[in-house]
Write an enzyme that holds these catalytic residues in place. Structure first.
Site, PDB file in Angstrom:
ATOM      1  N   ASP A 275       0.872  -1.174   0.000  1.00 49.19           N
ATOM      2  CA  ASP A 275       0.000   0.000   0.000  1.00 49.19           C
ATOM      3  C   ASP A 275       0.907   1.222   0.000  1.00 49.19           C
ATOM      4  OD1 ASP A 275      -1.880   1.980   0.346  1.00 49.19           O
ATOM      5  OD2 ASP A 275      -2.173   1.588   2.482  1.00 49.19           O
TER       6      ASP A 275
ATOM      7  N   ASP B  17     -12.868   4.794   2.143  1.00 51.49           N
ATOM      8  CA  ASP B  17     -11.411   4.830   2.287  1.00 51.49           C
ATOM      9  C   ASP B  17     -10.934   6.273   2.309  1.00 51.49           C
ATOM     10  OD1 ASP B  17      -8.691   4.567   2.169  1.00 51.49           O
ATOM     11  OD2 ASP B  17      -8.633   3.373   0.342  1.00 51.49           O
TER      12      ASP B  17
ATOM     13  N   LYS C 208       2.663  11.369  -3.376  1.00 53.04           N
ATOM     14  CA  LYS C 208       1.622  10.618  -4.095  1.00 53.04           C
ATOM     15  C   LYS C 208       0.601  11.539  -4.748  1.00 53.04           C
ATOM     16  CE  LYS C 208      -1.798   6.984  -3.148  1.00 53.04           C
ATOM     17  NZ  LYS C 208      -2.236   5.990  -2.129  1.00 53.04           N
TER      18      LYS C 208
ATOM     19  N   GLU D 118      -7.344   0.622  -3.963  1.00 52.02           N
ATOM     20  CA  GLU D 118      -7.232   0.479  -2.510  1.00 52.02           C
ATOM     21  C   GLU D 118      -8.532  -0.006  -1.851  1.00 52.02           C
ATOM     22  OE1 GLU D 118      -5.878   4.356  -1.566  1.00 52.02           O
ATOM     23  OE2 GLU D 118      -3.877   4.009  -2.384  1.00 52.02           O
TER      24      GLU D 118
END
Length: 618
Positions: A10, A171, A71, A149
């Protein structure tokens, strides 16, 4: 010797985690510092690049050479950061994080790890997914799969559960927010719909509190801390700490001694913050999770009482008001029996087990979050793959040319939900050359869009008669910034009526233009074979169409009338006496109506009534 194990990773905005299958179960691997997560931080210090906790610990003293939350910039064209005087792309910075993860995993397991499954936000576009895959390759991994994810998290929660159930995965991580609706049952995990906001995450809560603290200090001391990078880094760290503490406490203290210095001596920041104040400050962020959640449910065709389970994923779901928000929307208490920081990594490890053969009773079916298609004549967006299509997938459509004797077309690939191509995001463009000269509407250009298991797209174009072809894997073009995906969704909703009217106008205009061209060609090639009164009617109909087109009227009915007039007059022509067979014009008959058809790649594909623009003068 390399291991057969596939590492599940992850790659998070603020923290990353890794896991692997051991004896049939996914297990989180601790890093070199003995922690179960690794800060996604890279820094240049003492003439070397450092990663993880050591990089985070020195960030206050060395903010100009420390990179966090990279990211959020994955896939951004021309974006670089400076570390030690050297420029690094987001892929290169991420590769350093992944390299540390790889080294730590190999040390823990005592064997070389070459293969990996890496998770990304469900709302990452093709460019961002490709960038993530490239980062893995730079780090030395064979990236077997890129998976969403929320999907990975659902796998971690539902591995041993074969009951049929509908699951909503909420999420909220450090930098991105995703919500997905899945159907689970008999070992199959199928994503039905997904939505989200790639510019919303725990970083935004930290930033809001940081700004509040900076405002407080300036109001109290008439000193701005916003030009002091070290002070800002201390404020940000204090804001993050306060956020975490307020998840379990009603009030916390922020105490930052020597935050500034004046002629009168050092200045300190001391401020208490209650949970109520924190929630008031960040209420606008909480509210931003509501619309994507409701939209995912709507796209899936589910009411809230049809959801069996709600799963919270991502460290930011520990914020108490987030749990309350989800419970209010869905009407049930969410699950958190799996550590939200580790769920995606565990699911990635499970997917790795599926690929290696260690897990043989699980099937993952994911979806693409946004529609994909091309620009056609008039600047319209022609969808080839619709949003929320299960992947892997392959869809084809056949297009034709817009002008007589057109020898090449430009294929511009877009992603988004607006009806006008330029309002969406351009992913890539390329030319198909060598088309045999023919009347407009005669060539058959087959486009095939293929999305692989990692959500990465491949586009192929082929002219059927000549066999000329081109293909591209979407790696170039412009990637979506963190705020753009949500903007695109909101724009599509806000402008839906306007876009539909514009599409209808452009289609009607295009249809009138193509009918005019057809009539002109029939007259040019067959005037002597057509009765004089019909010739005069055709010339009058052509003149009417030309006037409407020159005036660029917004009156759709006028375009429809002139096109219908030409079509009616052409019906009076004795086709048996024409030198040009009618079949040459099939692609033009209903041009611009928007009626499309799809088929499996390589199968029988109907013609799409849309045309590419002429590039003969380019």
């Amino acid at each position: 010797m390399a291991s057969d194990k596939i590492l599940g990773i992850d790659l998070g905005t603020t923290n990353s985690a890794m896991a692997v299958m051991e004896n049939g179960d996914p297990e989180v691997i601790v890093n070199g510092e003995g922690d179960r997560t690794t800060p996604s931080v890279v820094a240049y210090n003492d003439d070397e690049l450092i990663v993880g906790e050591p990089a985070k610990n020195q960030a206050i003293q060395n903010p100009e050479n420390t990179v966090e939350s990279i990211k959020r910039h994955m896939g951004e064209e021309d974006y670089t950061v400076e570390l030690g005087g050297e420029s690094y792309t987001p892929e290169e910075v991420s590769a350093h994080i992944l390299q540390k993860i790889k080294n730590d995993a190999e040390t823990y397991l005592g064997e070389e790890i070459e293969r990996a499954v890496i998770t990304v936000p469900a709302y990452f576009n093709d460019k961002q997914r490709q960038a993530t895959k490239d980062a893995g390759r730079i780090a030395g991994f064979d990236v077997e799969r890129i998976i969403n994810e929320p999907t990975a998290a659902a796998m971690a929660y539902g591995l041993d559960d074969t009951r049929d159930q509908s699951v909503l995965v909420f999420d909220l991580g450090g930098g991105t927010f995703d919500v997905s609706v899945l159907e689970l049952g008999d070992g199959v995990h199928e994503v039905v719909a997904t939505n989200g906001d790639t510019s919303l995450g725990g970083d935004d809560w930290d930033e809001t509190v940081k700004e509040w603290l900076a405002d407080h200090f300036e109001d109290e001391h008439d000193i701005s801390l916003r030009d002091d990078r070290q002070a800002l880094q201390r404020l940000r760290d204090a804001a993050e700490k306060a956020k975490i503490e307020l998840s379990s406490r009603k009030e916390t203290e922020v105490n930052l001694p020597f935050i500034a210095s004046t002629d009168e001596g050092p200045m300190h920041l001391e401020k208490s913050i209650t949970r109520d104040t924190f929630q008031d400050l960040t209420d606008h962020l909480v509210e931003r999770t509501s619309a994507p959640t409701k939209k995912a449910l709507s796209d899936a065709g589910y009411s809230t009482d049809e959801i069996d389970e709600v799963i919270l994923v991502g460290g930011s779901t520990r914020i108490p008001v987030i749990k309350e928000q989800v419970a209010d929307i869905v009407g049930m208490e969410p699950q958190m029996n799996v550590n939200p920081d580790e769920a995606a990594a565990l699911g990635a490890a499970i997917q790795g087990g599926v690929l290696s053969g260690e897990v043989d009773d699980l099937v993952l079916l994911d979806v693409t979050p946004l529609s994909l298609g091309v620009e056609v004549k008039g600047g319209l967006f022609e969808r080839i793959i619709n949003a929320n299509t299960t992947i892997p997938t392959s869809e084809s459509k056949v297009f034709t040319t817009a002008e007589d004797e057109q020898r090449q077309v430009q294929i511009r690939v877009f992603q988004g939900e607006r009806e006008v191509a330029e309002e969406n995001e351009l992913l890539d463009e390329f030319k198909l050359r060598g088309i045999p000269p023919a009347p407009a509407g005669t060539p058959k250009i087959e486009l095939t869009f293929q999305i692989d298991e990692s959500g990465i797209m491949h586009v192929a174009a082929k002219e059927r008669d000549s066999g000329e072809h081109e293909k591209v894997t979407i790696e170039g073009g412009v990637g979506l910034s963190d705020k753009e995906v949500e903007r695109m969704k909101q724009d599509a909703q806000q402008h839906s009526d306007e876009d539909e009217m514009q599409r209808r106008r452009i289609e009607a205009q295009t249809h009138a233009e193509q009918m005019k061209q057809r009539a002109e060609r029939v007259l040019q090639e067959n005037r002597d074979a057509i009765a004089n009164n019909v010739v005069q009617e055709l010339e009058a109909a052509i003149d009417d169409a030309e006037t409407a087109l020159e005036e660029s009227t917004t009156d759709i009915s006028r375009y429809d009338r002139v096109a219908s007039q030409i079509e009616t007059t052409l019906g009076k022509v004795d086709e048996s006496k024409l030198s040009s067979p009618k079949s040459e014009d099939n692609a033009l008959t209903d041009a611009g109506t928007g009626e499309t058809a799809t088929a499996e790649a390589g199968g029988e594909v109907d013609n799409v009534d849309a045309s590419f623009r002429d590039l003969s003068d380019d």
